[in-house]
Design an enzyme around this catalytic site. Structure first.
Site, PDB file in Angstrom:
ATOM      1  N   ASP A   1       0.265  -8.974 -15.846  1.00 24.91           N
ATOM      2  CA  ASP A   1       1.280  -8.436 -14.939  1.00 24.91           C
ATOM      3  C   ASP A   1       2.508  -9.345 -14.941  1.00 24.91           C
ATOM      4  OD1 ASP A   1       1.927  -6.506 -12.688  1.00 24.91           O
ATOM      5  OD2 ASP A   1       2.332  -8.447 -11.758  1.00 24.91           O
TER       6      ASP A   1
ATOM      7  N   TYR B   1      10.389 -12.332 -12.823  1.00 25.47           N
ATOM      8  CA  TYR B   1       9.483 -13.495 -12.747  1.00 25.47           C
ATOM      9  C   TYR B   1       9.789 -14.641 -13.704  1.00 25.47           C
ATOM     10  CZ  TYR B   1       6.173 -10.340 -10.322  1.00 25.47           C
ATOM     11  OH  TYR B   1       5.570  -9.467  -9.473  1.00 25.47           O
TER      12      TYR B   1
ATOM     13  N   LYS C   1       8.261  -4.742 -14.614  1.00 25.92           N
ATOM     14  CA  LYS C   1       8.884  -4.057 -13.466  1.00 25.92           C
ATOM     15  C   LYS C   1      10.410  -4.091 -13.533  1.00 25.92           C
ATOM     16  CE  LYS C   1       4.995  -5.857 -10.833  1.00 25.92           C
ATOM     17  NZ  LYS C   1       4.761  -7.237 -11.268  1.00 25.92           N
TER      18      LYS C   1
ATOM     19  N   HIS D   1      10.030  -2.209  -8.848  1.00 26.72           N
ATOM     20  CA  HIS D   1       9.479  -3.384  -8.156  1.00 26.72           C
ATOM     21  C   HIS D   1       9.517  -3.242  -6.623  1.00 26.72           C
ATOM     22  CE1 HIS D   1       8.865  -7.913  -9.135  1.00 26.72           C
ATOM     23  NE2 HIS D   1       8.203  -7.590  -8.050  1.00 26.72           N
TER      24      HIS D   1
HETATM   25  N1  LIG Z   1       4.753  -6.274  -7.030  1.00 23.16           N
HETATM   26  C1  LIG Z   1       5.107  -7.300  -6.283  1.00 23.16           C
HETATM   27  O1  LIG Z   1       6.050  -7.239  -5.479  1.00 23.16           O
HETATM   28  C2  LIG Z   1       4.363  -8.588  -6.430  1.00 23.16           C
HETATM   29  C3  LIG Z   1       4.550  -9.602  -5.487  1.00 23.16           C
HETATM   30  C4  LIG Z   1       3.837 -10.779  -5.648  1.00 23.16           C
HETATM   31  C5  LIG Z   1       2.957 -10.915  -6.712  1.00 23.16           C
HETATM   32  N2  LIG Z   1       2.814  -9.927  -7.643  1.00 23.16           N
HETATM   33  C6  LIG Z   1       1.897 -10.051  -8.808  1.00 23.16           C
HETATM   34  O2  LIG Z   1       0.589 -10.347  -8.322  1.00 23.16           O
HETATM   35  C7  LIG Z   1       0.151 -11.588  -8.865  1.00 23.16           C
HETATM   36  C8  LIG Z   1      -0.730 -12.322  -7.885  1.00 23.16           C
HETATM   37  O3  LIG Z   1      -0.046 -12.641  -6.694  1.00 23.16           O
HETATM   38  P1  LIG Z   1       0.329 -14.126  -6.324  1.00 23.16           P
HETATM   39  O4  LIG Z   1       0.397 -14.914  -7.576  1.00 23.16           O
HETATM   40  O5  LIG Z   1       1.541 -14.122  -5.489  1.00 23.16           O
HETATM   41  O6  LIG Z   1      -0.870 -14.587  -5.381  1.00 23.16           O
HETATM   42  P2  LIG Z   1      -2.467 -14.730  -5.538  1.00 23.16           P
HETATM   43  O7  LIG Z   1      -2.911 -14.279  -6.862  1.00 23.16           O
HETATM   44  O8  LIG Z   1      -3.057 -14.160  -4.317  1.00 23.16           O
HETATM   45  O9  LIG Z   1      -2.665 -16.295  -5.425  1.00 23.16           O
HETATM   46  C9  LIG Z   1      -2.279 -17.167  -6.444  1.00 23.16           C
HETATM   47  C10 LIG Z   1      -2.508 -18.589  -5.944  1.00 23.16           C
HETATM   48  O10 LIG Z   1      -3.913 -18.841  -5.794  1.00 23.16           O
HETATM   49  C11 LIG Z   1      -4.305 -19.954  -6.589  1.00 23.16           C
HETATM   50  N3  LIG Z   1      -5.615 -19.631  -7.129  1.00 23.16           N
HETATM   51  C12 LIG Z   1      -5.930 -18.828  -8.165  1.00 23.16           C
HETATM   52  N4  LIG Z   1      -7.267 -18.761  -8.338  1.00 23.16           N
HETATM   53  C13 LIG Z   1      -7.809 -19.541  -7.382  1.00 23.16           C
HETATM   54  C14 LIG Z   1      -9.137 -19.874  -7.052  1.00 23.16           C
HETATM   55  N5  LIG Z   1     -10.169 -19.392  -7.745  1.00 23.16           N
HETATM   56  N6  LIG Z   1      -9.352 -20.733  -6.011  1.00 23.16           N
HETATM   57  C15 LIG Z   1      -8.289 -21.240  -5.307  1.00 23.16           C
HETATM   58  N7  LIG Z   1      -7.008 -20.948  -5.573  1.00 23.16           N
HETATM   59  C16 LIG Z   1      -6.770 -20.107  -6.604  1.00 23.16           C
HETATM   60  C17 LIG Z   1      -3.221 -20.081  -7.638  1.00 23.16           C
HETATM   61  O11 LIG Z   1      -3.082 -21.417  -8.064  1.00 23.16           O
HETATM   62  P3  LIG Z   1      -3.431 -21.936  -9.571  1.00 23.16           P
HETATM   63  O12 LIG Z   1      -2.468 -21.271 -10.502  1.00 23.16           O
HETATM   64  O13 LIG Z   1      -3.228 -23.402  -9.461  1.00 23.16           O
HETATM   65  O14 LIG Z   1      -4.866 -21.550  -9.834  1.00 23.16           O
HETATM   66  C18 LIG Z   1      -1.983 -19.648  -6.869  1.00 23.16           C
HETATM   67  O15 LIG Z   1      -1.474 -20.711  -6.082  1.00 23.16           O
HETATM   68  C19 LIG Z   1       1.462 -12.318  -9.176  1.00 23.16           C
HETATM   69  O16 LIG Z   1       1.281 -13.419 -10.021  1.00 23.16           O
HETATM   70  C20 LIG Z   1       2.287 -11.188  -9.734  1.00 23.16           C
HETATM   71  O17 LIG Z   1       1.939 -10.926 -11.071  1.00 23.16           O
HETATM   72  C21 LIG Z   1       3.495  -8.747  -7.490  1.00 23.16           C
END
Ligand SMILES: NC(=O)c1ccc[n+]([C@@H]2O[C@H](COP(=O)([O-])OP(=O)(O)OC[C@H]3O[C@@H](n4cnc5c(N)ncnc54)[C@H](OP(=O)(O)O)[C@@H]3O)[C@@H](O)[C@H]2O)c1
Length: 319
Positions: free
Chosen positions: A49, A54, A83, A114
């Site tokens: 994704d 990004y 997106k 987005h």
């Molecule tokens: N459409 C939208 O508007 C939108 C908005 C936000 C995000 N997104 C997409 O969704 C994806 C995920 O969301 P997000 O990155 O914001 O948040 P998330 O996936 O909920 O959380 C990511 C965080 O959790 C940590 N993490 C990952 N695996 C872990 C584990 N097993 N134990 C503890 N911590 C862990 C990561 O750090 P490490 O890297 O150090 O493991 C990072 O700090 C994004 O990367 C993006 O592609 C889309």
């Protein structure tokens, strides 16, 4: 034990892998992304994704291209989502062409709007609060026609939306020639999106969960979701990590989950969610968790020039 399916069928007939690697980070480092993507491919991830906003399209494309050349994976076995950013609504075809160039791909599998927000194309491409003068009236009919054109021209296999409420999808369906295949939204045990998921189920729109780990250690998120005592309790009972519990919960709700990690061990462990399951009792307890939307989108609200004067308007009350 029944093996959990690893893909779901979209309304286009295509399969979407139920776990995808997220690629958004505040301090993007191209090398970290490239290494994470190669690691993820080796672990078995087939869904990635990204978004024009990004700054991860280019390193993702570089890593995928290396993987194709080394025979690690074939293009047709991958699912890549990107997106359209808020500044790109006027011309989705030009925007997707630029994303494809960054990604070194001929097509993506899914192209999403987005946000239901339109900004001047000169506005900075960032998630920070836009200036009042950067907001433009939303013209979803014309933006969606541009998305449909991207599909008709073969630049994407499916089109969809992100951060759309049920009401915004309902409005879109009144004029869409091609219905959205996906709504990608914040979703985790403390923001379960029940109303939106009911609506999407009825209309055959797949829900993808962004922030499935509650944005652990991220600016927008909260560690309270993973640190909730119930996550500890369930994880301990199954001998799993709390992240695995949260991701498995998402799968069992019928969503695909998009955890971001650039850490080798966590990329691996987050993927180990297909050969065990939560119990009905776990679900009952998770159902009772207090619901709090973590990313409220305050930056996209303003009382003068924006289409949304309040966050309630942005989410049509689904907040
Ligand atoms: N459409 C939208 O508007 C939108 C908005 C936000 C995000 N997104 C997409 O969704 C994806 C995920 O969301 P997000 O990155 O914001 O948040 P998330 O996936 O909920 O959380 C990511 C965080 O959790 C940590 N993490 C990952 N695996 C872990 C584990 N097993 N134990 C503890 N911590 C862990 C990561 O750090 P490490 O890297 O150090 O493991 C990072 O700090 C994004 O990367 C993006 O592609 C889309």
């Amino acid at each position: 034990m029944e093996v959990f399916k690893r893909t779901a069928q979209l309304n286009t007939g295509a399969q979407i892998p139920l776990i995808g690697l997220g690629t958004v980070a505040a301090d993007q480092n191209e090398e970290d992304i490239t290494v994470a993507v190669i690691t993820a491919l080796q672990v078995g991830y087939r869904h990635f994704d990204t978004a024009s906003m990004y700054k991860s399209e280019r390193p993702l494309g570089k890593a995928l291209n290396t993987a194709f050349q080394n025979g690690l994976v074939k293009r047709e076995d991958l699912f890549v989502t990107t997106k359209l950013w808020n500044t790109e609504h006027d011309d989705p075809v030009t925007a997707i062409k630029s994303s494809l160039k960054n990604l070194q791909l001929d097509y993506v599998d899914l192209y999403l709007i987005h946000w239901p927000i339109k900004l001047r194309k000169e506005a900075p491409m960032s998630a920070s609060k836009p200036k009042e003068e950067d907001f433009l009236p939303l013209d979803m009919k014309s933006t969606w026609q541009g998305m449909e054109q991207c599909l008709e021209m073969g630049f994407t296999k499916a089109v969809g939306v992100s951060n759309f409420s049920s009401k915004k999808i309902e409005d879109l369906l009144t004029h869409a020639k091609i219905p959205p295949a996906v709504d990608q939204v914040e979703m985790h045990p403390q923001w379960q999106q029940k109303k939106l998921r009911d609506y999407c189920n009825k209309h055959n729109i797949h829900v993808s969960a962004w922030g499935p780990l509650g944005g652990h250690n991220k600016g927008w998120g909260s560690n309270e979701v993973m640190d909730n005592p119930l996550m500890h309790e369930i994880a301990q009972k199954h001998g799993k990590t709390r992240a695995q519990v949260m991701l498995r919960w998402g799968l069992e709700q019928g969503a695909s989950v998009l955890p971001k990690s650039y850490n080798t061990d966590r990329i691996f462990s987050n993927f180990q969610i297909f050969d065990w399951s939560l119990t009905p009792d776990d679900h009952d307890k998770i159902d009772m968790l207090k619901q709090v939307k973590l990313f409220r989108g305050d930056a996209f609200v303003n009382s003068t020039t924006g289409p949304y004067k309040t966050v309630e308007e942005l989410w049509d009350g689904e907040i």
